[in-house]
Write a protein that holds these residues in place. Structure first.
Motif, short mmCIF file in Angstrom:
data_model
loop_
_atom_site.label_atom_id
_atom_site.label_comp_id
_atom_site.label_asym_id
_atom_site.label_seq_id
_atom_site.Cartn_x
_atom_site.Cartn_y
_atom_site.Cartn_z
N LYS A 75 -43.27 -6.20 6.29
CA LYS A 75 -43.92 -5.79 4.76
C LYS A 75 -43.31 -4.29 4.72
O LYS A 75 -43.00 -3.56 5.72
CB LYS A 75 -45.05 -5.93 4.86
CG LYS A 75 -46.26 -4.95 6.01
CD LYS A 75 -47.62 -5.23 5.65
CE LYS A 75 -48.63 -4.81 6.88
NZ LYS A 75 -50.07 -5.15 6.52
N SER A 76 -43.48 -3.86 3.57
CA SER A 76 -43.22 -2.65 3.07
C SER A 76 -44.03 -1.69 3.84
O SER A 76 -45.29 -1.58 3.85
CB SER A 76 -43.35 -2.56 1.61
OG SER A 76 -43.06 -1.28 1.12
N GLU A 81 -46.87 -0.17 2.48
CA GLU A 81 -48.12 -0.83 2.23
C GLU A 81 -49.30 -0.54 3.67
O GLU A 81 -50.27 -0.85 3.59
CB GLU A 81 -48.05 -2.39 2.46
CG GLU A 81 -47.51 -3.09 0.99
CD GLU A 81 -46.98 -4.52 1.52
OE1 GLU A 81 -47.66 -5.35 2.21
OE2 GLU A 81 -45.90 -4.86 0.80
N ASP A 107 -43.38 -4.21 -9.09
CA ASP A 107 -43.13 -4.90 -7.85
C ASP A 107 -42.32 -6.12 -8.06
O ASP A 107 -41.58 -6.50 -7.16
CB ASP A 107 -44.54 -5.10 -7.40
CG ASP A 107 -44.56 -5.66 -5.85
OD1 ASP A 107 -44.03 -5.06 -5.34
OD2 ASP A 107 -45.09 -6.99 -5.75
N GLN A 115 -39.25 -6.55 -5.24
CA GLN A 115 -39.03 -7.38 -4.35
C GLN A 115 -37.68 -8.17 -4.41
O GLN A 115 -36.78 -8.59 -3.31
CB GLN A 115 -40.11 -8.52 -4.59
CG GLN A 115 -41.43 -8.33 -4.06
CD GLN A 115 -41.48 -7.47 -2.81
OE1 GLN A 115 -41.00 -7.92 -1.49
NE2 GLN A 115 -42.19 -6.19 -2.67
N ARG A 166 -47.34 -12.46 -7.08
CA ARG A 166 -47.06 -11.09 -6.66
C ARG A 166 -47.80 -10.75 -5.43
O ARG A 166 -48.00 -9.47 -5.03
CB ARG A 166 -46.82 -9.94 -7.60
CG ARG A 166 -45.92 -10.25 -8.65
CD ARG A 166 -45.89 -9.15 -9.81
NE ARG A 166 -47.00 -9.37 -10.44
CZ ARG A 166 -47.26 -8.72 -11.67
NH1 ARG A 166 -46.60 -7.72 -11.95
NH2 ARG A 166 -48.29 -8.92 -12.32
N SER A 167 -48.82 -11.75 -4.89
CA SER A 167 -49.53 -11.25 -3.83
C SER A 167 -49.14 -10.59 -2.75
O SER A 167 -48.08 -10.84 -2.38
CB SER A 167 -50.28 -12.68 -3.17
OG SER A 167 -50.75 -12.37 -2.04
N LYS A 168 -49.63 -9.45 -2.30
CA LYS A 168 -49.06 -8.67 -1.08
C LYS A 168 -49.62 -9.17 0.16
O LYS A 168 -48.77 -8.73 1.20
CB LYS A 168 -49.58 -7.13 -1.45
CG LYS A 168 -48.88 -6.41 -2.59
CD LYS A 168 -49.19 -4.96 -2.64
CE LYS A 168 -48.29 -4.46 -3.80
NZ LYS A 168 -48.60 -3.12 -4.23
N ASP A 169 -50.07 -10.08 0.53
CA ASP A 169 -50.58 -10.52 1.70
C ASP A 169 -49.70 -12.00 2.06
O ASP A 169 -50.06 -12.50 3.01
CB ASP A 169 -52.20 -11.24 1.49
CG ASP A 169 -53.05 -10.05 1.02
OD1 ASP A 169 -52.65 -8.88 1.55
OD2 ASP A 169 -54.00 -10.25 0.38
N ARG A 170 -48.55 -11.94 1.56
CA ARG A 170 -47.79 -13.16 1.98
C ARG A 170 -48.46 -14.33 1.97
O ARG A 170 -48.21 -15.30 3.04
CB ARG A 170 -47.02 -12.56 3.28
CG ARG A 170 -46.11 -11.54 3.22
CD ARG A 170 -45.08 -11.55 4.35
NE ARG A 170 -43.89 -11.08 4.05
CZ ARG A 170 -43.58 -9.80 3.62
NH1 ARG A 170 -44.67 -8.90 3.48
NH2 ARG A 170 -42.24 -9.26 3.43
N ARG A 212 -43.11 -12.92 -2.21
CA ARG A 212 -42.91 -12.22 -0.92
C ARG A 212 -42.34 -13.24 0.14
O ARG A 212 -41.54 -13.01 0.94
CB ARG A 212 -43.99 -11.32 -0.21
CG ARG A 212 -44.02 -10.04 -0.94
CD ARG A 212 -45.21 -9.33 -0.50
NE ARG A 212 -45.09 -7.67 -0.74
CZ ARG A 212 -45.26 -7.28 -2.05
NH1 ARG A 212 -45.47 -8.01 -2.79
NH2 ARG A 212 -45.16 -5.97 -2.10
#
Lengths: 254, 254
Positions: free
Chosen positions: A211-212, A215, B158, B162, B196-200, B206
Motif C-alpha cells: 500500500k501507499s 496510508e 485517487d 492508482q 476506490r476502497s483503500k482496504d484492498r 487497488r
C-alpha cells in the motif's frame, strides 16, 4: 476455460545476454542501440520481440517483429525522453496462443549517456574476513559489499550476479535491511525526490500489493509496528514477484 | 470576442516567482492572486509558435485535454509534454481552473508539482501535474480513456493516481479500458461505489492493480485490448464488477 494466476513458464533474459548503449543524435534526440544474444535461450524464432524504454511514468514501446527476423543490434530513436539514463524492458512473446504469453523477459536494464549507468544498489568487492556480504551505508549511496577472499574455484562475481540460490537467500534480507534503515532508523518517508532513500521507497511502493506510504500514520518512530508490517509486505511481494522460492528450489533441489 | 493570448513558456525566474506564489498561498490562502506578470519578458519567453491560447474555465480534465491537445499540436518544443516552462506557464494562465477560489474565498494549491512540472531529474511526479498529466494520457490513448479524465481538474484524484502512477499500467490502453469497464459507472459518470476502497477488498481498483502486476509476469498486457484483459482476471473476484454482457460471455466460455 481455466485461468491460473501464478503459472508462468517464462524464461529469464539475463543481463549478460543484453547490451544497450544510449547516445544523442545530432538533432539532440536520444537513441539506443540494443543487442540481444538469444542463441541459448530456447525460445522459438517465431517469438515476437518488444522493447519498452521507460523512465518514471514515461514509456515508449517498440514492436520489432519476430525474433528470427530482427537483425541485432537494433538502433531506435527515443522521441519522448529527456533523461540521461533510460531503463529497458525486453519481452519475447508468443502470439500464436492468441493471448500474448511471455516466453522470456527482463526489465530494469539501464543505459546512460556516455556509458553512465545507475544502480540502486551498487556492488563492491571487499575483504570482509569471514563475512559473506554486508550493506555499507557509509557511502553516498548504500553498497552491497561482497567478500572477495575465496578459493580460486569459487566464482563469486558470477554467483552474485546470476546464482538463483544466492539471490533467493540474500536479496530479501538486503531489501528488509535497507527499508528498515530508511524508514525506521532514518525516519525518511518522502517518496518524492532523487535521494537514494526515496528511490528505494518508490521501488518498494510499486511492488504488487504494497500500500501507499501515505496510508500509514506519520512519524515512524511512534508507529514502528505499522512500518514493520509495511516492510514485511514489501519483502513478501518482492519474493513473490521474483519467484524466489522457485529460485531457491532450482538452486538447491535435487 | 474571445480572450486569447500568445502561448509563452516561463523562464527560470518566472518558475521561481510562481513557486513563491504557491508557497505564499499555503500560508495565506485568501490572498489576492495577481498573475499579470506571466506575459512579461522578464518572467517568460515567447516561443514564436504563433499559437494563441484562449482564456477558458475548465471544470473537468477532459475539457482541458481536448482543448489543449488541439491547440498545442503545432507547438514544436522538444519533449513538449514534459516541458517545465510550458506547463508552468499554462498552469498560471489557467490558474482559476487548476486552483479555483472556494466557497470561503480561499485557494488550496496543494503541492507545487501539481502546477510546476518537475525539472528533468524529478520524474516521479510528472504525471501529477494537473494539466500535463491528463493531456499526456489523452495524447497516448485518446477518447478511449475519457472516463479517467471526467473529474475535477483542480484535483489529481485517487482513481487517476492508482492507474497513472505506474508506467506499465498508464502506457497500456487495454489496461485502462478494462479499468473503465470494471469501475466506471456510465450512468453517473463517476467511479462505481466501492471501487476506490483503500482496504484492498476483493475486486476493487487497488486489487485490480495488484493482480495486473502479477499477470504482467506472464502476459504482454500492453498489446491486449480491454476485454482480453478482463478474460484473464479471476472471475470469482472480479466477475461482479464486469458489465453483464461480458460476464455472461466469459461464463459461457468456462
Amino acid at each position: 476455460m481455466k485461468r491460473r494466476m501464478n503459472f508462468t513458464g517464462r524464461k529469464k533474459i539475463y543481463r549478460n545476454q543484453v547490451e544497450v548503449h544510449l547516445d544523442k543524435t545530432d538533432s539532440g534526440e536520444l537513441q539506443f542501440i540494443l543487442d540481444l544474444n538469444w542463441d541459448n535461450m530456447e525460445v522459438p524464432s517465431t517469438a515476437e520481440v518488444a522493447i519498452e524504454a521507460y523512465v518514471g511514468s514515461n514509456v515508449q514501446r517498440f514492436d520489432l517483429g519476430t525474433l528470427g527476423s530482427v537483425e541485432f543490434p537494433i538502433t531506435k530513436t527515443l522521441s519522448e525522453f529527456f533523461s540521461d539514463v533510460v531503463y529497458f524492458r525486453i519481452k519475447l512473446i508468443n502470439r500464436e496462443d492468441g493471448l500474448g504469453k511471455l516466453l522470456a523477459s527482463c526489465s530494469g536494464v539501464s543505459a546512460g549517456i556516455g556509458g553512465k549507468r545507475t544502480s540502486l544498489l551498487p556492488v563492491a568487492y571487499r575483504d570482509l574476513g569471514d563475512l559473506i556480504w554486508r550493506i555499507n551505508f557509509d557511502r553516498d549511496v548504500p553498497h552491497l559489499e561482497i567478500n572477495r577472499q575465496y578459493r580460486s574455484d569459487i566464482p563469486i562475481a558470477d554467483i552474485v550476479q546470476g546464482n538463483p540460490g544466492f539471490q533467493a537467500l540474500v536479496f530479501p534480507a538486503v531489501l528488509e535491511e535497507l527499508l528498515t534503515h530508511i524508514l525506521i532508523i532514518n525516519e525518511h518517508t518522502e517518496i518524492e525526490g532523487d535521494e537514494w532513500q526515496s528511490q528505494w521507497l518508490f521501488f518498494a511502493s510499486l511492488l504488487p500489493g504494497v500500500k501507499s506510504l501515505e496510508e500509514l500514520p506519520p512519524r515512524p518512530m511512534e508507529n514502528v509496528s505499522d512500518y514493520e508490517v509495511w516492510i514485511e509486505d514489501a519483502v513478501d511481494s518482492f519474493c513473490r514477484r521474483h519467484d524466489l522460492k522457485k529460485s531457491f528450489e532450482k538452486a538447491f533441489g535435487g | 470576442m474571445t480572450d486569447q493570448v500568445e502561448l509563452r513558456v516561463m523562464n527560470g525566474d518566472g518558475i521561481r516567482q510562481f513557486r513563491e506564489l504557491i508557497d505564499d498561498l499555503h500560508s495565506n490562502p485568501g490572498m489576492n492572486v495577481d498573475l499579470s506578470w506571466i506575459y512579461e519578458n522578464r518572467w517568460s519567453d515567447s516561443i514564436e509558435s504563433g499559437v494563441l491560447v484562449e482564456k477558458r474555465e475548465f471544470k473537468q480534465k477532459l475539457e482541458a485535454a481536448r482543448y489543449l491537445m488541439r491547440t498545442l499540436y503545432k507547438v514544436e518544443l522538444v519533449n513538449k509534454y514534459f516541458h517545465q516552462g510550458l506547463w508552468a506557464w499554462l498552469s498560471a494562465y489557467y490558474f482559476d481552473s487548476v486552483c479555483p477560489v472556494d466557497d470561503r474565498g480561499e485557494r488550496k494549491p496543494g503541492k507545487p508539482y501539481r502546477h510546476i512540472p518537475p525539472a528533468d531529474r524529478y520524474w516521479r511526479t510528472i504525471y501529477r501535474h494537473l494539466l500535463a498529466g491528463p493531456i499526456r494520457l489523452y495524447e497516448m490513448h485518446g477518447e478511449a480513456i475519457k472516463f479517467l479524465l471526467r473529474s475535477d481538474i483542480s484535483k489529481h484524484g485517487d482513481f487517476l493516481e492508482q492507474l497513472a502512477s505506474r508506467q506499465e499500467i498508464a502506457a497500456s490502453k487495454g489496461i485502462l479500458e478494462a479499468a473503465g469497464l470494471l469501475y466506471w459507472d456510465q450512468n453517473t459518470n463517476k467511479p462505481k461505489v466501492g471501487a476506490r476502497s483503500k482496504d484492498r477488498e476483493p475486486g476493487t481498483l487497488r486489487r485490480y492493480v495488484d493482480v495486473l502486476q502479477q499477470l504482467m509476469l506472464t502476459y504482454d498486457l500492453y498489446s491486449m485490448d480491454g476485454v482480453a484483459i478482463l478474460r484473464l482476471l479471476p472471475q470469482k473476484e472480479f466477475g461482479s464488477w464486469m458489465p453483464e454482457d461480458i460476464r455472461s460471455q466469459l461464463k459461457s466460455e468456462d
